[in-house]
Design an enzyme around this catalytic site. Sequence first.
Site, short mmCIF file in Angstrom:
data_model
loop_
_atom_site.label_atom_id
_atom_site.label_comp_id
_atom_site.label_asym_id
_atom_site.label_seq_id
_atom_site.Cartn_x
_atom_site.Cartn_y
_atom_site.Cartn_z
N ASP A 1 0.77 -1.24 0.14
CA ASP A 1 -0.05 -0.04 -0.06
C ASP A 1 1.19 1.33 0.18
O ASP A 1 0.89 1.96 0.82
CB ASP A 1 -0.82 -0.07 1.30
CG ASP A 1 -1.91 1.06 1.15
OD1 ASP A 1 -2.07 1.75 0.26
OD2 ASP A 1 -2.64 1.00 2.11
N LYS A 2 1.60 1.43 -1.08
CA LYS A 2 2.52 2.52 -1.32
C LYS A 2 1.82 4.09 -0.67
O LYS A 2 2.84 4.60 -0.21
CB LYS A 2 3.13 2.48 -2.63
CG LYS A 2 4.00 1.53 -3.03
CD LYS A 2 4.51 1.62 -4.59
CE LYS A 2 5.50 0.57 -5.00
NZ LYS A 2 6.80 0.80 -4.36
N THR B 1 7.19 2.85 -0.14
CA THR B 1 7.95 3.68 0.32
C THR B 1 7.57 5.08 -0.38
O THR B 1 7.02 5.44 -1.57
CB THR B 1 9.33 3.62 -0.33
OG1 THR B 1 9.78 2.27 0.27
CG2 THR B 1 10.23 4.54 -0.05
N ASN C 1 16.03 -1.14 -6.82
CA ASN C 1 15.37 -0.52 -8.15
C ASN C 1 15.70 1.10 -8.31
O ASN C 1 15.10 1.64 -9.20
CB ASN C 1 13.80 -0.62 -8.12
CG ASN C 1 13.63 -2.29 -8.21
OD1 ASN C 1 14.27 -3.04 -8.91
ND2 ASN C 1 12.80 -2.80 -7.41
N THR C 2 16.34 1.73 -7.38
CA THR C 2 16.67 3.07 -7.61
C THR C 2 18.42 3.10 -7.82
O THR C 2 19.06 2.82 -6.69
CB THR C 2 16.37 3.93 -6.46
OG1 THR C 2 14.98 4.00 -6.36
CG2 THR C 2 16.95 5.53 -6.66
N GLY D 1 9.73 -14.29 2.47
CA GLY D 1 9.30 -15.82 2.16
C GLY D 1 8.54 -16.55 3.17
O GLY D 1 8.37 -17.75 3.53
N MET E 1 9.62 -1.32 -9.39
CA MET E 1 8.77 -0.48 -9.28
C MET E 1 9.46 0.99 -9.42
O MET E 1 9.19 1.99 -10.08
CB MET E 1 8.00 -0.62 -8.26
CG MET E 1 6.98 -1.67 -8.24
SD MET E 1 6.11 -2.29 -9.63
CE MET E 1 4.99 -0.96 -9.36
N PHE F 1 10.16 3.13 -6.63
CA PHE F 1 9.84 4.06 -5.78
C PHE F 1 8.38 5.04 -6.38
O PHE F 1 8.47 6.12 -6.20
CB PHE F 1 10.65 5.00 -5.24
CG PHE F 1 11.77 4.41 -3.89
CD1 PHE F 1 11.39 3.24 -3.52
CD2 PHE F 1 12.44 5.19 -3.57
CE1 PHE F 1 12.17 2.57 -2.57
CE2 PHE F 1 13.40 4.71 -2.45
CZ PHE F 1 13.29 3.63 -2.07
#
Length: 330
Positions: free
Chosen positions: A63-64, A84, A173-174, A290, A111, A113
Amino acid sequence: MLYPLVQSALFRIEPERAHRLTIRALALWGGVGAPLAPALPAHPVTLAGLTFPNPIGLAAGVDKDAEAVDGFLALGFGFVEVGTLTPRPQAGNPRPRLFRLVEDQAVINRMGFNNAGLDAALLRLSVARRQGIVGINVGANKDSDDRIADYAYGVAAAAAHGDYVTINISSPNTPGLRDLQEQPMLGDLLTRCDAARHLADGTRRPLFLKIAPDCPRDLIDRIVRAAIDHHVDALIVSNTTITRPDTLQSGAAGEAGGLSGAPLRDLARAKLAEARSATGGQLPLISVGGIDSAEEAQARLDAGATLVQLYSALLFHGPGLAARIARGLG
Protein backbone atom coordinates in the site's frame (compact mmCIF):
# COMPACT_ATOMS: atom_id res chain seq x y z
CA MET A 1 -12.17 -20.82 0.44
CA LEU A 2 -13.22 -18.48 -2.35
CA TYR A 3 -9.74 -17.11 -2.96
CA PRO A 4 -8.70 -19.69 -5.60
CA LEU A 5 -11.53 -18.38 -7.80
CA VAL A 6 -10.53 -14.77 -7.18
CA GLN A 7 -6.87 -15.61 -7.76
CA SER A 8 -7.68 -17.25 -11.08
CA ALA A 9 -9.41 -14.09 -12.24
CA LEU A 10 -6.66 -11.79 -10.96
CA PHE A 11 -3.93 -13.84 -12.62
CA ARG A 12 -5.60 -13.20 -15.98
CA ILE A 13 -5.02 -9.46 -15.46
CA GLU A 14 -1.71 -7.65 -15.94
CA PRO A 15 0.03 -7.76 -12.51
CA GLU A 16 0.20 -4.04 -11.76
CA ARG A 17 -3.42 -3.48 -12.81
CA ALA A 18 -4.54 -6.42 -10.67
CA HIS A 19 -2.64 -4.93 -7.73
CA ARG A 20 -4.38 -1.58 -8.21
CA LEU A 21 -7.80 -3.28 -8.30
CA THR A 22 -6.99 -5.09 -5.05
CA ILE A 23 -5.93 -1.88 -3.31
CA ARG A 24 -9.10 -0.13 -4.42
CA ALA A 25 -11.29 -3.00 -3.18
CA LEU A 26 -9.60 -3.03 0.23
CA ALA A 27 -9.83 0.77 0.46
CA LEU A 28 -13.57 0.56 -0.18
CA TRP A 29 -14.05 -2.30 2.31
CA GLY A 30 -12.08 -0.51 5.01
CA GLY A 31 -13.88 2.75 4.26
CA VAL A 32 -17.28 1.24 5.09
CA GLY A 33 -16.09 -0.27 8.35
CA ALA A 34 -14.75 -3.62 7.07
CA PRO A 35 -17.88 -5.75 7.57
CA LEU A 36 -17.23 -9.43 8.45
CA ALA A 37 -13.66 -8.70 9.47
CA PRO A 38 -12.11 -11.69 11.30
CA ALA A 39 -11.98 -11.79 15.09
CA LEU A 40 -8.50 -12.75 16.29
CA PRO A 41 -6.88 -13.78 19.57
CA ALA A 42 -4.63 -11.18 21.14
CA HIS A 43 -0.87 -11.64 20.67
CA PRO A 44 0.39 -8.24 21.86
CA VAL A 45 4.04 -7.43 21.28
CA THR A 46 5.92 -4.39 22.58
CA LEU A 47 8.71 -2.80 20.56
CA ALA A 48 10.15 0.72 20.81
CA GLY A 49 7.42 1.68 23.28
CA LEU A 50 4.67 0.64 20.87
CA THR A 51 2.20 -2.16 21.56
CA PHE A 52 1.44 -4.16 18.41
CA PRO A 53 -1.86 -6.14 18.56
CA ASN A 54 -0.03 -9.09 17.01
CA PRO A 55 3.42 -9.53 15.42
CA ILE A 56 2.16 -9.92 11.83
CA GLY A 57 2.75 -6.85 9.66
CA LEU A 58 2.19 -5.77 6.08
CA ALA A 59 5.51 -4.88 4.47
CA ALA A 60 6.07 -1.61 2.65
CA GLY A 61 5.49 -1.72 -1.09
CA VAL A 62 1.96 -3.13 -0.96
CA ASP A 63 0.00 0.00 0.00
CA LYS A 64 2.49 2.55 -1.24
CA ASP A 65 0.19 5.58 -1.03
CA ALA A 66 -1.67 4.71 2.20
CA GLU A 67 -4.94 4.15 0.36
CA ALA A 68 -6.15 0.99 2.12
CA VAL A 69 -4.70 1.09 5.64
CA ASP A 70 -8.02 0.40 7.35
CA GLY A 71 -8.77 -2.48 4.99
CA PHE A 72 -5.42 -4.16 5.58
CA LEU A 73 -5.61 -3.74 9.35
CA ALA A 74 -9.07 -5.31 9.27
CA LEU A 75 -7.63 -8.41 7.56
CA GLY A 76 -5.81 -9.24 10.78
CA PHE A 77 -2.50 -7.45 10.46
CA GLY A 78 -1.15 -6.10 13.72
CA PHE A 79 0.58 -3.32 11.83
CA VAL A 80 0.79 -1.88 8.34
CA GLU A 81 3.80 -0.13 6.84
CA VAL A 82 2.93 2.22 3.97
CA GLY A 83 5.30 3.56 1.32
CA THR A 84 7.96 3.84 0.17
CA LEU A 85 7.12 7.57 0.01
CA THR A 86 9.35 10.23 -1.47
CA PRO A 87 9.24 14.01 -0.86
CA ARG A 88 7.95 14.65 -4.39
CA PRO A 89 5.59 12.48 -6.47
CA GLN A 90 7.48 10.04 -8.66
CA ALA A 91 6.33 7.96 -11.64
CA GLY A 92 8.82 5.17 -11.06
CA ASN A 93 10.38 2.97 -13.70
CA PRO A 94 8.81 2.22 -17.11
CA ARG A 95 6.17 -0.51 -17.32
CA PRO A 96 6.06 -3.48 -17.29
CA ARG A 97 7.82 -3.51 -13.93
CA LEU A 98 5.94 -6.15 -11.90
CA PHE A 99 6.11 -9.87 -12.74
CA ARG A 100 4.46 -12.94 -11.23
CA LEU A 101 6.57 -16.09 -11.02
CA VAL A 102 3.63 -18.41 -10.46
CA GLU A 103 5.60 -21.67 -10.60
CA ASP A 104 7.91 -20.32 -7.92
CA GLN A 105 5.32 -18.48 -5.78
CA ALA A 106 7.46 -15.39 -6.23
CA VAL A 107 7.38 -11.84 -7.56
CA ILE A 108 9.97 -9.69 -9.29
CA ASN A 109 9.48 -5.95 -9.21
CA ARG A 110 11.42 -2.97 -10.45
CA MET A 111 8.82 -0.36 -9.50
CA GLY A 112 11.32 2.39 -8.62
CA PHE A 113 9.57 4.11 -5.68
CA ASN A 114 6.48 5.01 -7.72
CA ASN A 115 4.21 7.03 -5.44
CA ALA A 116 2.06 10.15 -5.34
CA GLY A 117 4.32 11.87 -2.84
CA LEU A 118 4.56 12.15 0.92
CA ASP A 119 2.02 14.94 1.35
CA ALA A 120 -0.84 13.07 -0.35
CA ALA A 121 -0.27 9.94 1.74
CA LEU A 122 -0.03 11.85 5.02
CA LEU A 123 -3.33 13.54 4.26
CA ARG A 124 -4.98 10.12 3.82
CA LEU A 125 -3.48 8.86 7.06
CA SER A 126 -4.83 11.87 8.93
CA VAL A 127 -8.41 10.70 8.29
CA ALA A 128 -7.93 6.91 8.54
CA ARG A 129 -9.46 5.00 11.46
CA ARG A 130 -6.17 3.13 12.06
CA GLN A 131 -7.18 0.27 14.34
CA GLY A 132 -3.57 -0.86 14.66
CA ILE A 133 -0.01 0.37 14.32
CA VAL A 134 0.90 2.28 11.13
CA GLY A 135 4.49 2.80 10.04
CA ILE A 136 5.66 5.10 7.25
CA ASN A 137 8.50 4.00 4.98
CA VAL A 138 10.42 6.88 3.40
CA GLY A 139 12.91 7.16 0.56
CA ALA A 140 14.64 9.62 -1.73
CA ASN A 141 13.56 10.88 -5.13
CA LYS A 142 15.55 9.32 -7.96
CA ASP A 143 16.61 12.70 -9.35
CA SER A 144 17.43 14.26 -5.98
CA ASP A 145 20.60 16.31 -5.67
CA ASP A 146 20.81 15.46 -1.96
CA ARG A 147 19.33 12.08 -1.04
CA ILE A 148 20.22 12.38 2.63
CA ALA A 149 18.25 15.64 2.77
CA ASP A 150 15.30 13.83 1.20
CA TYR A 151 15.40 11.21 3.94
CA ALA A 152 15.66 13.80 6.70
CA TYR A 153 12.70 15.68 5.22
CA GLY A 154 10.70 12.48 4.94
CA VAL A 155 11.42 11.42 8.50
CA ALA A 156 10.46 14.85 9.87
CA ALA A 157 7.18 14.93 7.94
CA ALA A 158 6.27 11.30 8.63
CA ALA A 159 7.12 11.48 12.33
CA ALA A 160 4.08 13.64 12.97
CA HIS A 161 1.73 11.08 11.38
CA GLY A 162 3.15 7.57 11.75
CA ASP A 163 3.57 5.37 14.81
CA TYR A 164 7.09 4.70 13.53
CA VAL A 165 9.19 5.71 10.52
CA THR A 166 11.34 3.39 8.41
CA ILE A 167 14.36 4.53 6.42
CA ASN A 168 14.50 2.43 3.25
CA ILE A 169 18.02 2.38 1.80
CA SER A 170 17.77 -1.17 0.49
CA SER A 171 15.64 -1.07 -2.67
CA PRO A 172 17.55 -2.40 -5.68
CA ASN A 173 15.42 -0.38 -8.10
CA THR A 174 16.84 3.12 -7.56
CA PRO A 175 20.40 3.32 -8.91
CA GLY A 176 22.95 3.98 -6.20
CA LEU A 177 20.48 3.83 -3.31
CA ARG A 178 22.11 0.85 -1.62
CA ASP A 179 25.37 2.83 -1.46
CA LEU A 180 23.80 4.58 1.54
CA GLN A 181 24.31 1.35 3.51
CA GLU A 182 28.06 2.07 3.52
CA GLN A 183 30.03 4.51 5.63
CA PRO A 184 30.51 7.44 5.76
CA MET A 185 27.15 8.05 4.07
CA LEU A 186 25.27 5.77 6.47
CA GLY A 187 26.54 7.68 9.49
CA ASP A 188 25.60 11.02 7.93
CA LEU A 189 22.16 9.68 7.01
CA LEU A 190 21.41 8.31 10.47
CA THR A 191 22.65 11.46 12.19
CA ARG A 192 20.29 13.62 10.12
CA CYS A 193 17.35 11.25 10.50
CA ASP A 194 17.85 10.83 14.25
CA ALA A 195 17.58 14.61 14.61
CA ALA A 196 14.61 14.81 12.24
CA ARG A 197 12.39 12.38 14.17
CA HIS A 198 12.00 14.67 17.20
CA LEU A 199 8.45 15.92 17.72
CA ALA A 200 7.28 19.30 18.95
CA ASP A 201 6.64 17.93 22.46
CA GLY A 202 10.25 16.77 22.76
CA THR A 203 9.57 13.06 22.23
CA ARG A 204 11.17 10.97 19.51
CA ARG A 205 9.25 8.88 16.97
CA PRO A 206 10.63 5.31 16.74
CA LEU A 207 12.99 4.97 13.80
CA PHE A 208 13.55 1.70 11.91
CA LEU A 209 16.15 0.91 9.25
CA LYS A 210 15.49 -1.52 6.37
CA ILE A 211 18.48 -3.32 4.85
CA ALA A 212 19.08 -5.53 1.81
CA PRO A 213 19.37 -9.33 1.95
CA ASP A 214 22.37 -9.08 -0.35
CA CYS A 215 24.57 -7.49 2.34
CA PRO A 216 27.62 -9.60 3.21
CA ARG A 217 28.16 -10.36 6.88
CA ASP A 218 30.85 -7.73 7.38
CA LEU A 219 28.53 -5.04 6.02
CA ILE A 220 25.72 -6.21 8.32
CA ASP A 221 28.14 -5.85 11.23
CA ARG A 222 28.94 -2.27 10.20
CA ILE A 223 25.27 -1.37 9.66
CA VAL A 224 24.30 -2.77 13.05
CA ARG A 225 27.06 -0.82 14.80
CA ALA A 226 25.96 2.41 13.10
CA ALA A 227 22.30 1.73 13.88
CA ILE A 228 23.02 1.20 17.56
CA ASP A 229 25.29 4.26 17.74
CA HIS A 230 22.58 6.45 16.17
CA HIS A 231 19.70 5.16 18.33
CA VAL A 232 17.81 3.26 15.61
CA ASP A 233 14.99 1.34 17.31
CA ALA A 234 14.76 -1.72 15.04
CA LEU A 235 16.31 -3.29 11.96
CA ILE A 236 14.08 -4.68 9.20
CA VAL A 237 15.77 -7.70 7.62
CA SER A 238 15.25 -7.49 4.71
CA ASN A 239 14.19 -6.15 1.31
CA THR A 240 14.03 -7.96 -2.05
CA THR A 241 17.10 -9.64 -3.52
CA ILE A 242 18.91 -9.17 -6.81
CA THR A 243 20.17 -12.75 -6.63
CA ARG A 244 18.39 -15.57 -8.47
CA PRO A 245 18.34 -19.08 -6.96
CA ASP A 246 19.03 -21.90 -9.40
CA THR A 247 15.68 -23.43 -8.47
CA LEU A 248 13.57 -20.78 -10.25
CA GLN A 249 11.30 -22.28 -12.93
CA SER A 250 9.27 -19.34 -14.21
CA GLY A 251 9.93 -17.81 -17.60
CA ALA A 252 10.00 -14.40 -15.92
CA ALA A 253 12.94 -15.36 -13.69
CA GLY A 254 15.37 -13.40 -15.83
CA GLU A 255 13.57 -10.07 -15.41
CA ALA A 256 15.59 -7.34 -13.73
CA GLY A 257 14.50 -6.15 -10.29
CA GLY A 258 14.07 -7.41 -6.76
CA LEU A 259 12.91 -10.97 -6.13
CA SER A 260 10.52 -11.70 -3.26
CA GLY A 261 8.36 -14.60 -2.17
CA ALA A 262 9.10 -18.24 -1.42
CA PRO A 263 12.55 -18.36 -3.12
CA LEU A 264 13.76 -15.64 -0.72
CA ARG A 265 13.02 -17.79 2.34
CA ASP A 266 16.43 -19.39 2.87
CA LEU A 267 18.31 -16.14 2.30
CA ALA A 268 15.96 -14.24 4.62
CA ARG A 269 16.46 -16.85 7.34
CA ALA A 270 20.23 -16.66 6.95
CA LYS A 271 20.31 -12.86 7.11
CA LEU A 272 18.08 -12.86 10.18
CA ALA A 273 20.56 -15.20 11.88
CA GLU A 274 23.51 -13.00 10.86
CA ALA A 275 21.75 -9.85 12.08
CA ARG A 276 20.83 -11.55 15.36
CA SER A 277 24.45 -12.50 15.90
CA ALA A 278 25.66 -9.01 14.97
CA THR A 279 23.25 -7.24 17.33
CA GLY A 280 23.88 -9.48 20.31
CA GLY A 281 20.30 -8.76 21.33
CA GLN A 282 20.88 -4.99 21.50
CA LEU A 283 18.66 -4.13 18.53
CA PRO A 284 15.19 -5.59 17.83
CA LEU A 285 14.75 -7.30 14.48
CA ILE A 286 11.81 -7.52 12.07
CA SER A 287 12.01 -10.43 9.64
CA VAL A 288 10.70 -10.23 6.06
CA GLY A 289 10.99 -12.58 3.10
CA GLY A 290 9.33 -15.89 2.23
CA ILE A 291 6.96 -15.98 5.21
CA ASP A 292 3.78 -17.77 4.09
CA SER A 293 2.53 -19.76 7.10
CA ALA A 294 2.16 -19.67 10.87
CA GLU A 295 4.95 -22.23 11.10
CA GLU A 296 7.38 -20.03 9.17
CA ALA A 297 6.37 -16.92 11.11
CA GLN A 298 6.87 -18.75 14.39
CA ALA A 299 10.26 -20.00 13.23
CA ARG A 300 11.38 -16.42 12.54
CA LEU A 301 10.14 -15.28 15.95
CA ASP A 302 11.93 -18.19 17.59
CA ALA A 303 15.10 -17.26 15.66
CA GLY A 304 15.19 -13.79 17.17
CA ALA A 305 12.69 -11.62 15.31
CA THR A 306 10.31 -9.53 17.39
CA LEU A 307 7.92 -8.94 14.46
CA VAL A 308 7.48 -10.31 10.93
CA GLN A 309 6.11 -8.82 7.73
CA LEU A 310 4.33 -10.30 4.70
CA TYR A 311 4.10 -9.18 1.10
CA SER A 312 4.28 -11.58 -1.86
CA ALA A 313 2.73 -14.53 -0.01
CA LEU A 314 -0.60 -12.67 0.00
CA LEU A 315 -0.72 -13.02 -3.77
CA PHE A 316 -0.50 -16.80 -3.61
CA HIS A 317 -2.22 -17.56 -0.29
CA GLY A 318 -4.94 -14.91 -0.24
CA PRO A 319 -5.99 -11.98 1.96
CA GLY A 320 -6.87 -14.30 4.85
CA LEU A 321 -3.21 -15.23 5.35
CA ALA A 322 -2.49 -12.70 8.10
CA ALA A 323 -5.45 -13.90 10.17
CA ARG A 324 -4.48 -17.57 9.67
CA ILE A 325 -0.94 -16.84 10.81
CA ALA A 326 -2.12 -14.83 13.81
CA ARG A 327 -4.40 -17.71 14.88
CA GLY A 328 -1.64 -20.26 14.42
CA LEU A 329 1.03 -18.60 16.55
CA GLY A 330 1.99 -20.29 19.79
